[in-house]
Every structure is written in structure tokens, then in C-alpha cells.
Design a protein around this motif. Structure first.
Motif, mmCIF file in Angstrom:
data_model
loop_
_atom_site.group_PDB
_atom_site.id
_atom_site.type_symbol
_atom_site.label_atom_id
_atom_site.label_comp_id
_atom_site.label_asym_id
_atom_site.label_seq_id
_atom_site.Cartn_x
_atom_site.Cartn_y
_atom_site.Cartn_z
ATOM 1 N N TRP A 196 -53.079 17.139 37.716
ATOM 2 C CA TRP A 196 -53.932 16.431 38.674
ATOM 3 C C TRP A 196 -55.167 15.883 37.953
ATOM 4 O O TRP A 196 -55.573 14.747 38.180
ATOM 5 C CB TRP A 196 -54.341 17.356 39.812
ATOM 6 C CG TRP A 196 -55.116 16.653 40.896
ATOM 7 C CD1 TRP A 196 -56.474 16.531 40.994
ATOM 8 C CD2 TRP A 196 -54.571 15.953 42.014
ATOM 9 N NE1 TRP A 196 -56.809 15.817 42.105
ATOM 10 C CE2 TRP A 196 -55.661 15.448 42.758
ATOM 11 C CE3 TRP A 196 -53.277 15.717 42.461
ATOM 12 C CZ2 TRP A 196 -55.484 14.718 43.925
ATOM 13 C CZ3 TRP A 196 -53.108 14.983 43.630
ATOM 14 C CH2 TRP A 196 -54.202 14.495 44.344
ATOM 15 N N MET B 81 -46.523 10.595 47.146
ATOM 16 C CA MET B 81 -47.390 9.980 48.144
ATOM 17 C C MET B 81 -46.689 8.768 48.719
ATOM 18 O O MET B 81 -45.836 8.166 48.082
ATOM 19 C CB MET B 81 -48.721 9.586 47.531
ATOM 20 C CG MET B 81 -48.612 8.598 46.418
ATOM 21 S SD MET B 81 -50.245 8.204 45.796
ATOM 22 C CE MET B 81 -49.838 6.802 44.795
ATOM 23 N N TRP C 178 -50.643 6.960 50.400
ATOM 24 C CA TRP C 178 -51.677 7.863 50.906
ATOM 25 C C TRP C 178 -51.584 8.084 52.400
ATOM 26 O O TRP C 178 -52.497 8.597 53.026
ATOM 27 C CB TRP C 178 -53.083 7.421 50.492
ATOM 28 C CG TRP C 178 -53.249 7.482 49.023
ATOM 29 C CD1 TRP C 178 -53.372 6.429 48.173
ATOM 30 C CD2 TRP C 178 -53.267 8.640 48.189
ATOM 31 N NE1 TRP C 178 -53.459 6.861 46.879
ATOM 32 C CE2 TRP C 178 -53.401 8.224 46.863
ATOM 33 C CE3 TRP C 178 -53.168 10.000 48.440
ATOM 34 C CZ2 TRP C 178 -53.451 9.107 45.795
ATOM 35 C CZ3 TRP C 178 -53.217 10.879 47.374
ATOM 36 C CH2 TRP C 178 -53.364 10.432 46.069
ATOM 37 N N GLU D 244 -51.544 18.851 51.054
ATOM 38 C CA GLU D 244 -51.720 18.647 49.619
ATOM 39 C C GLU D 244 -50.637 17.723 49.072
ATOM 40 O O GLU D 244 -49.471 17.835 49.444
ATOM 41 C CB GLU D 244 -51.654 20.002 48.909
ATOM 42 C CG GLU D 244 -51.859 19.908 47.418
ATOM 43 C CD GLU D 244 -51.868 21.263 46.764
ATOM 44 O OE1 GLU D 244 -52.974 21.811 46.562
ATOM 45 O OE2 GLU D 244 -50.780 21.782 46.464
ATOM 46 N N THR D 245 -51.029 16.814 48.203
ATOM 47 C CA THR D 245 -50.089 15.885 47.576
ATOM 48 C C THR D 245 -49.390 16.585 46.422
ATOM 49 O O THR D 245 -50.050 17.110 45.517
ATOM 50 C CB THR D 245 -50.835 14.636 47.056
ATOM 51 O OG1 THR D 245 -51.494 14.006 48.160
ATOM 52 C CG2 THR D 245 -49.885 13.665 46.396
ATOM 53 N N ALA E 202 -56.769 11.434 48.302
ATOM 54 C CA ALA E 202 -56.024 12.639 48.663
ATOM 55 C C ALA E 202 -56.587 13.282 49.928
ATOM 56 O O ALA E 202 -55.831 13.866 50.711
ATOM 57 C CB ALA E 202 -56.043 13.624 47.502
ATOM 58 N N ASP F 149 -59.365 11.870 44.355
ATOM 59 C CA ASP F 149 -59.695 12.925 45.313
ATOM 60 C C ASP F 149 -60.033 12.357 46.687
ATOM 61 O O ASP F 149 -59.657 12.937 47.709
ATOM 62 C CB ASP F 149 -60.842 13.786 44.781
ATOM 63 C CG ASP F 149 -60.437 14.583 43.554
ATOM 64 O OD1 ASP F 149 -59.285 15.053 43.500
ATOM 65 O OD2 ASP F 149 -61.266 14.717 42.643
#
Length: 137
Positions: A107, A62, A65, A127-128, A121, A118
Motif C-alpha cells: 500500500w 477497486m 473507487w 478496505e481496498t 480509499a 488514502d
């Protein structure tokens, strides 16, 4: 942004004696990851959060984010061998993205360390990746 620049400088100036810490049961740790630049061929270092999964270290690809994939993850996809500096030493690793049930399990462990995982994300359009750093034997 200023905090992370200062954090990297602290780790660099102290040789890792300050600014790196081991994960605990309910908190992640911080390590210094050094990759080889996919374009430059030069070493690039970044501080990332992690936790331990047996002998492996687990982090997330990431960039605060934000939408873009972090450069260190793009570098690892080209050259998966890297070096990590931990609070108690340095080791060579090889990286890969966790997939399937393994990704779900890892996760879920991150979710136990960060209750808003979440929600963060969902801010990203893709998707990370959960990145596993395996020790080189």
C-alpha cells in the motif's frame, strides 16, 4: 466510463500493441487481466493499473473507487488462476490478497505512485484489497 470502454477496445483491436504500458519508477503501468467468470465460466478481461514487486505484479481491487468490489476480484476469489497481458508479453498468474505487514508495504508503494490514495480509499466503505499476481512456474 467512456474512456475505459475505449481503452479496452483499443487494447482488444490492437492485440495489446497499444494501450498497455510498463510501470516506471514514479508511475503505474497498465495490464490486461483475464479471469474466469464465477457464474458464467466465460473469460472476462479488464484493464488494471499495476506495479512490479520483484516477479509479482501488484494491483488494487477497486471499481473506480466505488463501493462495490470489482467483478474481476470476485472472480479471482473463486478461481485465483488468471492470465495477464503486459506490454511485452503474456503470462499465467495466481492471485491472492496481501495481508498484514505485506499489505502495508505494498500500500505504501501505491501511495508513492498516487498521492491521493488514502483520500480515495476513504470513499469506500470497506478496505481496498491489494492484489498480488504471482507468476505460475
Amino acid at each position: 466510463m467512456l474512456f475505459w470502454k475505449a481503452h479496452r477496445a483499443l487494447v482488444r483491436v490492437t492485440g495489446g500493441r497499444r494501450g498497455l504500458w510498463r510501470p516506471r519508477e514514479k508511475t503505474w503501468g497498465a495490464l490486461r487481466l483475464t479471469t474466469v467468470g464465477r457464474r458464467s465460466g466465460q473469460e472476462r478481461s479488464v484493464i488494471v493499473g499495476y506495479y512490479e514487486d520483484g516477479p509479482n505484479l501488484v494491483t488494487m481491487a477497486m471499481n473506480g473507487w466505488g463501493e462495490a468490489e470489482p467483478a474481476w476480484w470476485l472472480n479471482l476469489q473463486v478461481q485465483p488462476k488468471a492470465r495477464v497481458q503486459l506490454a511485452d508479453g503474456t503470462r499465467q498468474v495466481v492471485a491472492h490478497a496481501a495481508t498484514g505487514a505485506d499489505r502495508d508495504r505494498l500500500w505504501d508503494r501505491w501511495r508513492s505512485l498516487d498521492k491521493d490514495l488514502d483520500g480515495y480509499a476513504r470513499r469506500r466503505p470497506t478496505e481496498t484489497a491489494v492484489v498480488v499476481l504471482e507468476p505460475v512456474t
